[in-house]
Design a protein around this motif. Structure first.
Motif, PDB file in Angstrom:
ATOM      1  N   GLU A  78       0.818  -1.206   0.000  1.00  0.00           N
ATOM      2  CA  GLU A  78       0.000   0.000   0.000  1.00  0.00           C
ATOM      3  C   GLU A  78       0.853   1.256   0.000  1.00  0.00           C
ATOM      4  N   MET A  79       2.002   1.211   0.682  1.00  0.00           N
ATOM      5  CA  MET A  79       2.878   2.378   0.737  1.00  0.00           C
ATOM      6  C   MET A  79       3.429   2.714  -0.648  1.00  0.00           C
ATOM      7  N   THR A  80       3.726   1.692  -1.433  1.00  0.00           N
ATOM      8  CA  THR A  80       4.173   1.923  -2.807  1.00  0.00           C
ATOM      9  C   THR A  80       3.075   2.580  -3.614  1.00  0.00           C
ATOM     10  N   ARG A  81       1.860   2.102  -3.465  1.00  0.00           N
ATOM     11  CA  ARG A  81       0.733   2.678  -4.207  1.00  0.00           C
ATOM     12  C   ARG A  81       0.547   4.143  -3.829  1.00  0.00           C
ATOM     13  N   GLN A  82       0.681   4.452  -2.552  1.00  0.00           N
ATOM     14  CA  GLN A  82       0.523   5.840  -2.112  1.00  0.00           C
ATOM     15  C   GLN A  82       1.626   6.729  -2.685  1.00  0.00           C
ATOM     16  N   PHE A  83       2.834   6.198  -2.768  1.00  0.00           N
ATOM     17  CA  PHE A  83       3.918   6.981  -3.343  1.00  0.00           C
ATOM     18  C   PHE A  83       3.686   7.209  -4.834  1.00  0.00           C
ATOM     19  N   LEU A  84       3.261   6.172  -5.531  1.00  0.00           N
ATOM     20  CA  LEU A  84       3.034   6.281  -6.976  1.00  0.00           C
ATOM     21  C   LEU A  84       1.897   7.246  -7.296  1.00  0.00           C
ATOM     22  N   THR A  85       0.946   7.379  -6.393  1.00  0.00           N
ATOM     23  CA  THR A  85      -0.180   8.282  -6.621  1.00  0.00           C
ATOM     24  C   THR A  85       0.037   9.658  -6.000  1.00  0.00           C
ATOM     25  N   GLY A  86       1.219   9.859  -5.414  1.00  0.00           N
ATOM     26  CA  GLY A  86       1.553  11.177  -4.884  1.00  0.00           C
ATOM     27  C   GLY A  86       1.021  11.470  -3.498  1.00  0.00           C
ATOM     28  N   LYS A  87       0.501  10.465  -2.801  1.00  0.00           N
ATOM     29  CA  LYS A  87      -0.038  10.699  -1.466  1.00  0.00           C
ATOM     30  C   LYS A  87       1.052  10.786  -0.409  1.00  0.00           C
ATOM     31  N   ILE A  88       2.201  10.171  -0.687  1.00  0.00           N
ATOM     32  CA  ILE A  88       3.376  10.363   0.158  1.00  0.00           C
ATOM     33  C   ILE A  88       4.549  10.669  -0.753  1.00  0.00           C
ATOM     34  N   GLY A  89       5.534  11.390  -0.212  1.00  0.00           N
ATOM     35  CA  GLY A  89       6.683  11.731  -1.043  1.00  0.00           C
ATOM     36  C   GLY A  89       7.255  13.074  -0.680  1.00  0.00           C
TER      37      GLY A  89
END
Length: 251
Positions: free
Chosen positions: A240-251
């Motif tokens: 899930e953390m990868t998905r959030q990074f790919l969608t710009g939610k974390i970074g």
């Protein structure tokens, strides 16, 4: 045939008491582009520098675990110069030397003992052609390298690395200071040389990682969250953390 160039096993890295990398395990394959991505401060550059033993120069650095290059533990190697001829590094900002374009590319060759002018000329031209720079500089090889644009200087640094005929090229955010056109030129260059060399690139740009890499490593807070074929990671991340990074939610 074993296609693994680097095998990283339970790697933990500290600067003083601060743990920067936590139990990294990965196998990096030859003749492809592996991108290391993640938010600022996640340990990307530290991991890359470990592959070239540049962290040895940091007084507070210590590590646990192992990094094997073609089956040899690099932290047990005594001849670092020989190792770094095989595994060379290009930095974030172009570090051209205060000398001519020709002498910049020939520098590592001369250090390696090559003195004959004809051999130097041939190797320099080959390296500049591989770096897509020959046509732009062939008539001004005696001019100072500092007169080149930022993008040209970075390609010159890549040519200098290629001239010594390494096996691996490590790049630490090589386009972060460049404009979009220069960035595109570097990306095109890396895609071409990956047919012959192993390329490992730290990038601040998720888009760049997705555009040019074959394999991608996603680091977060010092831990390797996901590692795999780029297209598969993008299409169906396991975490899930990868998905959030790919969608710009974390970074």
């Amino acid at each position: 045939m074993n296609d693994v160039v680097f095998e990283i096993t339970d790697l933990q890295v500290y600067y003083g008491d601060h743990k920067v990398l936590d139990r990294i395990n990965a196998k990096i394959k030859q003749k492809c582009i592996t991108a290391i991505m993640g938010p600022s401060g996640c340990g990307k550059s530290t991991l890359l520098r470990c592959l070239n033993r540049l962290n040895d120069l940091v007084q507070s650095f210590s590590m646990k675990g192992s990094i094997f290059f073609e089956g040899q533990d690099i932290y047990k190697m005594k001849d670092l110069n020989q190792y770094r001829r095989k595994v060379t590094m290009v930095f974030q900002r172009p570090n051209v030397f205060p000398m001519s374009i020709f002498d910049n590319v020939a520098y590592g060759l001369k250090i390696g003992g090559i003195k004959k002018k004809e051999i130097l000329k041939e190797r320099v031209e080959i390296a500049l052609r591989k770096a897509f720079l020959w046509d732009e500089v062939k008539d001004k090889l005696k001019k100072p390298a500092v007169q080149l644009s930022g993008g040209q200087q970075q390609r010159l640094c890549i040519a200098r690395a290629l001239a010594i005929e390494p096996e691996v090229i490590l790049l630490d955010e090589p386009t972060s200071a460049l404009d979009p056109i220069a960035t595109t030129n570097i990306e095109r260059l890396l895609e071409t040389i990956a047919q012959q060399y192993t390329v490992v690139i730290v990038t601040h740009s998720m888009g760049q990682a997705l555009r040019i890499s074959d394999q991608v490593m996603f680091l977060y807070q010092g831990r390797l969250i996901e590692y795999g074929v780029t297209s598969e990671v993008v299409k169906a991340p396991n975490h899930e953390m990868t998905r959030q990074f790919l969608t710009g939610k974390i970074g």
